[in-house]
Design an enzyme around this catalytic site. Structure first.
Site, short mmCIF file in Angstrom:
data_model
loop_
_atom_site.label_atom_id
_atom_site.label_comp_id
_atom_site.label_asym_id
_atom_site.label_seq_id
_atom_site.Cartn_x
_atom_site.Cartn_y
_atom_site.Cartn_z
N TRP A 49 -21.58 32.20 -10.48
CA TRP A 49 -22.34 32.22 -11.72
C TRP A 49 -21.92 31.13 -12.71
CZ3 TRP A 49 -18.17 32.41 -14.65
CH2 TRP A 49 -17.04 33.04 -14.13
N ASN A 50 -20.82 30.41 -12.49
CA ASN A 50 -20.29 29.59 -13.60
C ASN A 50 -21.13 28.33 -13.87
OD1 ASN A 50 -19.30 28.41 -11.26
ND2 ASN A 50 -17.33 27.85 -12.15
N GLU A 95 -4.94 32.14 -11.42
CA GLU A 95 -5.98 31.39 -12.12
C GLU A 95 -6.50 32.25 -13.27
OE1 GLU A 95 -9.78 30.90 -10.10
OE2 GLU A 95 -10.00 28.96 -11.06
N GLY A 112 -16.51 30.25 -4.90
CA GLY A 112 -16.19 31.51 -5.57
C GLY A 112 -14.71 31.80 -5.53
N GLU A 128 -15.06 26.48 -1.45
CA GLU A 128 -14.76 25.85 -2.74
C GLU A 128 -14.25 26.97 -3.64
OE1 GLU A 128 -14.22 22.77 -3.78
OE2 GLU A 128 -16.09 22.32 -2.74
N LEU A 129 -12.92 27.12 -3.74
CA LEU A 129 -12.40 28.33 -4.39
C LEU A 129 -11.76 27.99 -5.73
CD1 LEU A 129 -11.06 29.90 -1.07
CD2 LEU A 129 -13.34 30.05 -2.07
N CYS A 180 -13.62 25.96 -12.18
CA CYS A 180 -12.55 25.99 -11.18
C CYS A 180 -11.62 24.80 -11.35
CB CYS A 180 -13.12 26.04 -9.77
SG CYS A 180 -14.36 24.80 -9.44
N LYS A 190 -27.60 33.06 -1.23
CA LYS A 190 -27.19 34.33 -1.85
C LYS A 190 -26.41 33.94 -3.11
CE LYS A 190 -24.04 37.82 -2.56
NZ LYS A 190 -24.41 37.83 -4.00
N HIS A 191 -27.03 34.15 -4.27
CA HIS A 191 -26.37 33.78 -5.52
C HIS A 191 -25.61 34.98 -6.07
CE1 HIS A 191 -25.50 31.07 -8.69
NE2 HIS A 191 -26.58 30.31 -8.56
P1 NDP Z 1 -16.77 36.03 -6.30
O1 NDP Z 1 -16.08 35.28 -5.23
O2 NDP Z 1 -16.76 37.50 -6.20
O3 NDP Z 1 -18.30 35.57 -6.38
C1 NDP Z 1 -18.81 34.32 -5.90
C2 NDP Z 1 -19.98 34.58 -4.95
O4 NDP Z 1 -19.47 35.18 -3.76
C3 NDP Z 1 -21.00 35.56 -5.51
O5 NDP Z 1 -22.28 35.20 -5.05
C4 NDP Z 1 -20.56 36.87 -4.88
O6 NDP Z 1 -21.56 37.84 -4.85
C5 NDP Z 1 -20.18 36.40 -3.50
N1 NDP Z 1 -19.30 37.26 -2.75
C6 NDP Z 1 -18.11 37.77 -3.12
N2 NDP Z 1 -17.57 38.50 -2.12
C7 NDP Z 1 -18.43 38.42 -1.08
C8 NDP Z 1 -18.44 38.98 0.25
N3 NDP Z 1 -17.45 39.73 0.70
N4 NDP Z 1 -19.50 38.72 1.02
C9 NDP Z 1 -20.52 37.96 0.58
N5 NDP Z 1 -20.57 37.41 -0.65
C10 NDP Z 1 -19.53 37.64 -1.47
O7 NDP Z 1 -16.23 35.59 -7.68
P2 NDP Z 1 -16.34 36.39 -9.06
O8 NDP Z 1 -17.69 36.22 -9.62
O9 NDP Z 1 -15.87 37.79 -8.91
O10 NDP Z 1 -15.28 35.62 -9.89
C11 NDP Z 1 -13.94 36.00 -9.75
C12 NDP Z 1 -13.04 34.82 -9.72
O11 NDP Z 1 -13.48 33.85 -8.76
C13 NDP Z 1 -12.98 34.04 -10.99
O12 NDP Z 1 -12.16 34.68 -11.92
C14 NDP Z 1 -12.46 32.72 -10.49
O13 NDP Z 1 -11.09 32.81 -10.30
C15 NDP Z 1 -13.13 32.56 -9.16
N6 NDP Z 1 -14.35 31.75 -9.26
C16 NDP Z 1 -14.27 30.46 -8.88
C17 NDP Z 1 -15.37 29.66 -8.98
C18 NDP Z 1 -15.34 28.24 -8.58
O14 NDP Z 1 -16.12 27.44 -9.12
N7 NDP Z 1 -14.53 27.87 -7.60
C19 NDP Z 1 -16.63 30.13 -9.55
C20 NDP Z 1 -16.62 31.53 -9.88
C21 NDP Z 1 -15.51 32.28 -9.72
P3 NDP Z 1 -21.65 38.99 -5.98
O15 NDP Z 1 -21.83 38.31 -7.28
O16 NDP Z 1 -22.84 39.75 -5.54
O17 NDP Z 1 -20.37 39.77 -5.91
#
Ligand code: NDP
Length: 454
Positions: A130-131, A359, A206, A228-229, A262, A154-155
């Protein structure tokens, strides 16, 4: 999970989207696979005009597209407009260069006449956060559109309107059905898609938790993935740094997008003799922010993207303080209904503090003092993450020497972190693997097909 748009400034629930059915997923896979078979017969250059048209539409509709982002995840309207412009630039970049990047490469061998072609591999699943709701999609979409890999998106469950708006503008630019299908699917349906034999790979941006789950699924099915974490990027100020330059950028390097980046600078590493000076500067800058309606151009501090994100950050800060961290500035409530978090500076974070290797995905800066360059480098590298980093020094060779010793996928010297279409983006360690953008991003899901004619 529910796909919902909740305005984080007003807390109003604006829209709920029904989850996609298994039949809709199957139908999307089918349409994308048919497109893949068609695209295999067509040269990449035939897809160039659509990407240019996408860029044109995004520039023309910049404000309306930006409003969707601001209303849904709270970012400042100016930052939302900049995101739309960056997306248009990425689309143009891959439209301009993608076909050349995909030219065959000839090889020198005594075995005959050899080259490798760069071919599409099939459908990709894209899991995005979402960021930066548009930019994260565009980083994968534009190069793979040129390659000829159709995509299922899948967003994040809290940015469905942004996902829908992106898919809509792609479609209006003339992209064929199946090239990008936005689906409100569950984690189980993501698994189903990854396992499907028509799907060739998955790209995720994510958290480590999400990344590990999706990478495990890709591994179990022998599908390629890019991850890309998160990051905990160091901002190192060497003793020969230009302080005027540092002070122009350091605060924004942390606060941009309300700190939800990130590759934002999260750990500021300062030589002991400038430590107090730096803290005073950062405190002054952080105190200048004006929280308010992110649609108002006068606002300079936007709410965080969701109540959940704010609660998580507050918990991390509370735990850091309980473990001995000192609050140098901030960490006071902001008297507005939205999900605001006051910019905060933490010091005295010792190695046994949970915050040392976490983080913090919001406007919280950790500031460390060190007594030598070696200590600065060791501290920067003492992290599970390895995404970006920043070095300030007036001596280019000195800065480069330090940069090369950092365990990171990206290091900027004498400027804050940056992303641009022509610069590869990605990290090492728990920040993930693979690169997006530039030629490296385009190569991620390409079959380098050796053809040898004896
Ligand atoms: P998530 O990893 O939960 O979300 C990112 C995406 O992954 C979303 O579309 C989410 O779906 C999906 N997702 C998560 N788990 C699964 C799974 N098991 N199977 C399939 N899809 C999955 O991140 P959060 O939004 O919870 O953010 C938490 C932390 O992640 C932040 O505090 C930050 O540390 C990190 N982050 C890093 C980013 C970057 O740019 N590298 C961007 C955003 C977050 P859904 O929303 O439906 O859960």
């Amino acid at each position: 999970m529910a796909y919902q748009t909740i305005n984080p400034y007003t807390n109003d629930l604006l829209k709920t989207y029904p989850n996609a059915t298994d039949a809709e997923l199957e139908s999307a896979l089918n349409t994308s696979d048919q497109l893949y078979q068609t695209w295999r017969e067509q040269a990449p250059v035939t897809r160039q005009a659509t990407l240019h048209q996408l860029a044109t539409l995004m520039r023309t509709e910049k404000h309306a597209l930006a409003q969707v982002l601001t209303t849904e995840m709270g970012k400042l309207i100016g930052e939302a407009e900049a995101e739309v412009t960056l997306c248009a630039d990425i689309a143009d970049y891959f439209a301009d260069h993608g076909a050349d990047m995909l030219q065959p490469t000839s090889l020198t061998t005594s075995a005959g006449k050899a080259y490798y072609a760069k071919q599409a591999v099939g459908i990709l699943v894209m899991v995005e956060p979402w960021n930066f709701p548009y930019y994260q999609i565009m980083r994968v979409f534009a190069p793979n559109y040129m390659v000829g890999n159709p995509m299922i998106l899948k967003h994040a469950s809290n940015t469905p309107s942004s996902a829908a708006a992106f898919a809509d503008v792609v479609s209006r630019a003339g992209a064929p059905a199946g090239s990008l299908t936005n689906l409100f699917i569950s984690y189980d349906q993501v698994k189903t898609a990854i396992a499907d034999k028509r799907v060739a790979g998955v790209a995720l941006t994510g958290s480590e938790r999400g990344g590990a789950a999706v990478a495990q699924e890709a591994g179990a099915n022998l599908k390629k993935s890019t991850m890309e974490l998160g990051g905990n990027d160091a901002f190192i100020i060497l003793d020969d740094a230009d302080w005027d330059l540092v002070k122009q950028v350091a605060a924004q390097a942390r606060l941009f997008n309300t700190g939800q980046v990130c590759s934002a600078s999260k750990r500021f590493i300062v030589m002991a003799d400038r430590y107090d000076d730096f803290l005073a500067y950062l405190k002054t800058e952080f105190a200048k922010v004006q929280p308010g309606d992110p649609l108002d151009p006068a606002t300079t501090l936007a709410p965080m993207n969701s109540a959940r994100a704010k609660q998580k950050l507050q918990k991390q800060v509370d735990e850091a303080i309980a473990a001995g961290a000192h609050v140098y500035a901030g960490n006071q409530p902001i008297d507005l209904p939205g999900q605001f978090f006051q910019p905060t500076i933490l010091t005295d974070i010792t190695k046994d503090n949970p915050a040392y290797d976490q983080e913090m995905f919001g406007p919280v800066a950790a500031v460390y003092q060190v007594h030598s360059e070696a200590e600065a480098i060791a501290l920067a590298n003492d992290s599970s993450y390895g995404l970006g980093s920043t070095v300030f020094s007036n001596d280019p060779e000195h800065a480069d020497r330090v940069a090369q010793q950092l365990e990171a996928g990206m290091t900027t010297i004498n400027r804050a972190w940056i992303t641009a279409p022509e610069l590869p983006f990605g990290g090492v360690k728990h920040s993930g693997y693979g690169r997006e953008l530039y030629q490296l991003g385009l190569n991620a899901f390409v079959n380098e097909h050796l053809i040898l004619n004896a």
